[in-house]
Design a protein around this motif. Structure first.
Motif, PDB file in Angstrom:
ATOM      1  N   ILE A  23       0.840  -1.201   0.000  1.00 54.12           N
ATOM      2  CA  ILE A  23       0.000   0.000   0.000  1.00 54.12           C
ATOM      3  C   ILE A  23       0.875   1.250   0.000  1.00 54.12           C
ATOM      4  O   ILE A  23       0.616   2.213  -0.734  1.00 54.12           O
ATOM      5  N   ASN A  24       1.917   1.245   0.813  1.00 54.80           N
ATOM      6  CA  ASN A  24       2.825   2.400   0.860  1.00 54.80           C
ATOM      7  C   ASN A  24       3.541   2.603  -0.468  1.00 54.80           C
ATOM      8  O   ASN A  24       3.768   3.740  -0.891  1.00 54.80           O
ATOM      9  N   LEU A  27       1.063   4.361  -2.638  1.00 50.45           N
ATOM     10  CA  LEU A  27       0.953   5.766  -2.234  1.00 50.45           C
ATOM     11  C   LEU A  27       2.143   6.574  -2.741  1.00 50.45           C
ATOM     12  O   LEU A  27       1.992   7.694  -3.217  1.00 50.45           O
ATOM     13  N   GLY A  30       1.917   7.263  -6.390  1.00 47.48           N
ATOM     14  CA  GLY A  30       0.911   8.295  -6.623  1.00 47.48           C
ATOM     15  C   GLY A  30       1.442   9.694  -6.370  1.00 47.48           C
ATOM     16  O   GLY A  30       0.904  10.674  -6.876  1.00 47.48           O
ATOM     17  N   LYS A  31       2.497   9.788  -5.569  1.00 46.10           N
ATOM     18  CA  LYS A  31       3.134  11.077  -5.293  1.00 46.10           C
ATOM     19  C   LYS A  31       4.416  11.262  -6.104  1.00 46.10           C
ATOM     20  O   LYS A  31       5.256  12.083  -5.765  1.00 46.10           O
ATOM     21  N   TRP A  38      10.139   3.041  -1.212  1.00 48.93           N
ATOM     22  CA  TRP A  38       9.183   3.132  -0.108  1.00 48.93           C
ATOM     23  C   TRP A  38       8.696   1.754   0.328  1.00 48.93           C
ATOM     24  O   TRP A  38       8.366   1.551   1.493  1.00 48.93           O
ATOM     25  N   SER A  42       9.179   0.631   4.094  1.00 43.43           N
ATOM     26  CA  SER A  42       8.005   0.155   4.823  1.00 43.43           C
ATOM     27  C   SER A  42       8.223  -1.214   5.441  1.00 43.43           C
ATOM     28  O   SER A  42       7.628  -1.526   6.475  1.00 43.43           O
ATOM     29  N   THR A  50       4.204   4.840   6.758  1.00 46.88           N
ATOM     30  CA  THR A  50       2.930   5.337   6.241  1.00 46.88           C
ATOM     31  C   THR A  50       2.684   6.757   6.721  1.00 46.88           C
ATOM     32  O   THR A  50       2.300   7.634   5.937  1.00 46.88           O
ATOM     33  N   VAL A  54       2.427  10.035   4.237  1.00 47.22           N
ATOM     34  CA  VAL A  54       1.182  10.796   4.134  1.00 47.22           C
ATOM     35  C   VAL A  54       1.331  12.206   4.691  1.00 47.22           C
ATOM     36  O   VAL A  54       0.839  13.174   4.107  1.00 47.22           O
ATOM     37  N   LYS A  59       3.365  15.811  -3.156  1.00 46.38           N
ATOM     38  CA  LYS A  59       3.458  15.245  -4.504  1.00 46.38           C
ATOM     39  C   LYS A  59       4.498  16.013  -5.301  1.00 46.38           C
ATOM     40  O   LYS A  59       4.503  17.242  -5.355  1.00 46.38           O
TER      41      LYS A  59
END
Length: 64
Positions: A23-24, A27, A30-31, A38, A42, A50, A54, A59
């Motif tokens: 998931i990280n 993310l 996406g940035k 990452w 993680s 995380t 966040v 971004k």
């Protein structure tokens, strides 16, 4: 009598930790950051990574 199992013997922790790492990585991508980097961070830091991703990573601009 209850006996607590050591952390390494319960596969649920490993599955959850690995899922959080994936998931990280998503993310991070996406940035516009390195998903692989990452993912590896993680694996070491888990939920702390995380939070860092966040809360503190904005971004980056994409290729123009």
């Amino acid at each position: 009598m209850l006996i607590a199992a050591p952390l390494g013997q319960d596969p649920g922790y490993l599955v959850g930790w690995g899922t959080l790492s994936l998931i990280n990585a998503g993310l991070a991508q996406g940035k516009n950051r390195s998903g692989l980097a990452w993912f590896l961070i993680s694996l070491l830091l888990g939920p702390i990574a995380t939070f860092i991703l966040v809360a503190f990573c904005e971004k980056l601009p994409g290729p123009q």
